[in-house]
Design an enzyme around this catalytic site. Structure first.
Site, PDB file in Angstrom:
ATOM      1  N   ARG A  25      26.487  41.378  46.892  1.00 30.07           N
ATOM      2  CA  ARG A  25      27.462  40.538  47.588  1.00 30.07           C
ATOM      3  C   ARG A  25      28.890  40.879  47.169  1.00 30.07           C
ATOM      4  NH1 ARG A  25      31.397  37.812  46.129  1.00 30.07           N
ATOM      5  NH2 ARG A  25      30.194  36.814  44.474  1.00 30.07           N
ATOM      6  N   TRP A  75      39.080  45.967  35.578  1.00 29.36           N
ATOM      7  CA  TRP A  75      38.039  45.221  36.272  1.00 29.36           C
ATOM      8  C   TRP A  75      38.156  45.368  37.793  1.00 29.36           C
ATOM      9  CZ3 TRP A  75      34.244  44.527  33.297  1.00 29.36           C
ATOM     10  CH2 TRP A  75      34.418  44.179  31.942  1.00 29.36           C
ATOM     11  N   PHE A  95      40.542  47.180  45.334  1.00 30.73           N
ATOM     12  CA  PHE A  95      41.686  46.265  45.371  1.00 30.73           C
ATOM     13  C   PHE A  95      42.216  46.118  43.944  1.00 30.73           C
ATOM     14  CE2 PHE A  95      43.525  41.948  45.447  1.00 30.73           C
ATOM     15  CZ  PHE A  95      44.180  41.912  46.670  1.00 30.73           C
ATOM     16  N   GLY A  96      43.354  46.720  43.665  1.00 28.18           N
ATOM     17  CA  GLY A  96      43.878  46.759  42.301  1.00 28.18           C
ATOM     18  C   GLY A  96      44.959  45.735  42.048  1.00 28.18           C
ATOM     19  N   LEU A  97      44.563  44.573  41.508  1.00 25.50           N
ATOM     20  CA  LEU A  97      45.522  43.534  41.145  1.00 25.50           C
ATOM     21  C   LEU A  97      45.489  43.256  39.645  1.00 25.50           C
ATOM     22  CD1 LEU A  97      47.576  41.322  41.962  1.00 25.50           C
ATOM     23  CD2 LEU A  97      45.618  39.780  42.294  1.00 25.50           C
ATOM     24  N   THR A 124      39.401  31.770  37.330  1.00 30.22           N
ATOM     25  CA  THR A 124      38.504  31.121  36.380  1.00 30.22           C
ATOM     26  C   THR A 124      38.366  29.630  36.700  1.00 30.22           C
ATOM     27  OG1 THR A 124      40.319  30.595  34.880  1.00 30.22           O
ATOM     28  CG2 THR A 124      39.242  32.737  34.582  1.00 30.22           C
ATOM     29  N   PHE A 170      47.175  36.910  46.969  1.00 25.35           N
ATOM     30  CA  PHE A 170      46.524  35.597  46.932  1.00 25.35           C
ATOM     31  C   PHE A 170      45.802  35.303  48.240  1.00 25.35           C
ATOM     32  CE2 PHE A 170      49.329  33.446  43.469  1.00 25.35           C
ATOM     33  CZ  PHE A 170      48.698  34.216  42.509  1.00 25.35           C
ATOM     34  N   GLU A 174      38.250  36.250  40.630  1.00 22.03           N
ATOM     35  CA  GLU A 174      38.890  35.478  41.712  1.00 22.03           C
ATOM     36  C   GLU A 174      39.259  34.063  41.257  1.00 22.03           C
ATOM     37  OE1 GLU A 174      39.062  38.014  42.962  1.00 22.03           O
ATOM     38  OE2 GLU A 174      37.301  38.887  43.876  1.00 22.03           O
ATOM     39  N   LEU A 194      42.589  37.110  47.965  1.00 23.94           N
ATOM     40  CA  LEU A 194      41.730  36.463  46.983  1.00 23.94           C
ATOM     41  C   LEU A 194      41.079  35.217  47.567  1.00 23.94           C
ATOM     42  CD1 LEU A 194      43.826  36.704  43.694  1.00 23.94           C
ATOM     43  CD2 LEU A 194      41.818  38.048  44.321  1.00 23.94           C
TER      44      LEU A 194
END
Length: 397
Positions: A103, A175, A142-144, A378, A249, A376, A252
């Protein structure tokens, strides 16, 4: 279905859908669920234990998921599926019943990378990347997040400065799902004019991605460290449609929405596996399903799975109606992942020592959900988002 005494079939209709939530779904939504569930049963369940144990992401499934219309399925145009938010959620639930890592692939590809291009990219970006990504022929990341900037993305240190021919990127990301197998990366960086997104082909000199190893969670998935060393990009690489953190955002929130559905899929799979086990496992001369404490655990699971599914469904209906607020997504992400972890842990206790093996899914799901709980946003971040929405007072700074 009537009760039976034949092992795992000894369940009632209330065991599988206590509140008849299926009656709230359309025929099209139910048909999609059947299709994705069949894919999970045929392609994921028979193989997930070995993928998880060997820390292998099944890349051969990518084009299959593309052919099923699961990649960027909630986006419209450019060969994307144009499905509803609820349909996307249902697909996420079924995929995560197989494994969170599968997923997560769909989420990174569709809700993050493809959404960024769809929402904020140029026409050239959309035509160049979206059709191939929808088909599974191209993979995006997606590099944030950065080594020192997780919950505080405004603290990123990756920078993009203007060069002779366009932009030059320097920095690091951590990550980042799929980065080592991706064809394109959406990289967010600080510029003199604010935070901007950049479309970076991963074969660009200076871009490198190394998988993070020795993980105890999400083992059938790929997360990477990215290094950006004087990555030269043309002016056209910048996403023209957004400046600031509103861009990442927004993406996300797409991913967080899918998570609330997916977590309930993992929880449901853990519950169903132990429900069957309780009828098959004989102790003290009778099945453990007859024990009061076992029934209490099963009832608690049903309560939270049904409530969490209703939360996800209502959130999806709001999204399809154009009335969903970001703060409402935090409700579902916070509640459903937290409850799913507790359900999977409780399910493991019913299995006893057998529950620590890969023969049964609950502990694998619980381990995976520790990652889902973190990425995405905590628990703490979503708690404070809800706190601000309730009190009107921000507590982040």
């Amino acid at each position: 279905m009537p009760a039976s005494t034949n092992g795992s079939t000894h369940v009632t209709d209330l065991a599988t859908d206590y509140l008849d939530i299926d009656s709230l779904l359309t025929e099209q939504e139910l048909d999609l669920r059947t299709q994705v569930r069949r894919f999970v049963d045929d392609r994921i369940r028979p193989n997930i234990n070995s993928w998880y144990e060997d820390a292998v992401f099944p890349q051969d499934l990518v084009k299959e998921m593309g052919s099923l219309g699961l990649l960027g399925m909630h986006l419209s145009g450019y060969d994307c599926g144009g499905r509803s938010a609820v349909e996307y959620g249902i697909a996420a639930m079924e995929l995560e019943a197989g494994d969170s890592g599968i997923r997560t692939f769909v989420s990174v590809q569709g809700s993050l990378a493809m959404s960024a291009i769809s929402k904020f990219g140029s026409e050239q970006h959309k035509q160049q990347w979206l059709p191939g990504m929808a088909a599974g022929e191209l993979i995006g990341c997606f590099g944030l997040t950065e080594p020192t900037a997780g919950s505080d993305p405004a603290g990123m240190v990756t920078r993009a400065v203007r060069g002779k021919l366009g932009w030059v990127l320097n920095g690091a990301k951590r990550w980042i799902g799929l980065a080592s197998i991706a064809d394109v990366a959406i990289i967010w960086a600080k510029t003199d004019g604010g935070i901007r997104g950049f479309v970076v082909p991963t074969d660009t000199p200076g871009f490198s991605a190394v998988p993070i190893s020795q993980k105890m969670s999400m083992r059938a998935s790929i997360q990477c460290d990215i290094t950006l060393e004087n990555v030269q990009l043309p002016e056209s690489a910048v996403l023209p449609g957004v400046v600031g953190l509103r861009g990442p955002f927004s993406c996300l929130n797409e991913a967080r929405y899918g998570i609330m559905w997916g977590a309930m899929g993992a929880a449901r799979d853990a519950y169903q596996s132990v429900l069957a086990y309780t009828h098959e496992r004989i102790q003290f001369g009778k099945p453990i399903a007859s024990f009061q404490l076992t029934q209490q655990k099963l009832v608690d699971m049903v309560l939270e799975i049904q409530k969490g599914t209703l939360v996800a469904l209502q959130t999806g209906r709001l999204k399809d109606a154009g009335r969903l607020r970001p703060e409402q997504i935090s409700f579902g992400k916070l509640n459903n992942v937290r409850q799913a972890i507790e359900i999977c842990r409780s399910a493991r206790t019913i299995l006893g020592g057998n529950g620590i093996t890969l023969e049964y899914s609950p502990l694998r799901h619980a381990n995976n959900l520790e990652s889902v709980r973190t990425y995405e946003g905590t628990d703490e971040v979503h708690t404070l988002i809800m706190g601000r929405a309730i009190t009107g007072i921000p507590s982040f700074s």
